[in-house]
Scaffold this motif. Structure first.
Motif: not given
Ligand code: CO
Length: 137
Positions: A112-137
């Protein structure tokens, strides 16, 4: 657009022991391990539809997960939201002032392509965003 809770990640000091726990005690299906060299992390996935549990452990005793274990001993590490258009979501959130841990997405587990949002932008929670590559699903 964010479309699903892709996984919940738990940092564990002993990966083999934690895999046994989730398989034998909790009875979840073990999908296997995958090393993500770019994040210096070993992962183990347990699908629990419609989401998954991801166990994470440092590769070679270094990297951000090792720093987390040194500080906390283990525990909830991040949530991952699945996106159907990662670049658009990053741009939209940057526009709103969200900070990310890197400038660009990288390749994470499951290709997957992934990136993390800094926890200080979200009340201390680390949030990853991902997008599966087209050939995965
Ligand atoms: Co993750």
């Amino acid at each position: 657009m964010i479309t699903a809770l892709d996984h919940i990640a738990i940092a564990v000091p002993d990966l083999e022991k934690a895999i046994k726990r989730f398989m034998e005690d909790f009875g979840l299906t073990f999908e296997g391990t995958e090393d993500v060299a770019s994040a210096k992390t070993s992962t183990a996935f347990f699908p629990l539809p419609p989401t998954s549990i991801e166990l994470i452990h440092p590769l070679n005793g270094e990297g951000p997960v090792q720093a987390f274990l040194d500080k906390k001993g283990g525990g909830m590490h991040h949530l991952c939201f699945r996106s159907d258009d990662l670049d658009a979501d990053i741009a939209r959130l940057r526009e709103k002032g969200y900070q990310f841990l890197s400038d660009e997405p990288s390749i994470g587990a499951h290709n997957c392509r992934v990136i993390f949002i800094h926890p200080k932008s979200c009340d201390g929670v680390l949030i990853e965003l991902n997008q599966p590559s087209d050939d995965h699903h």
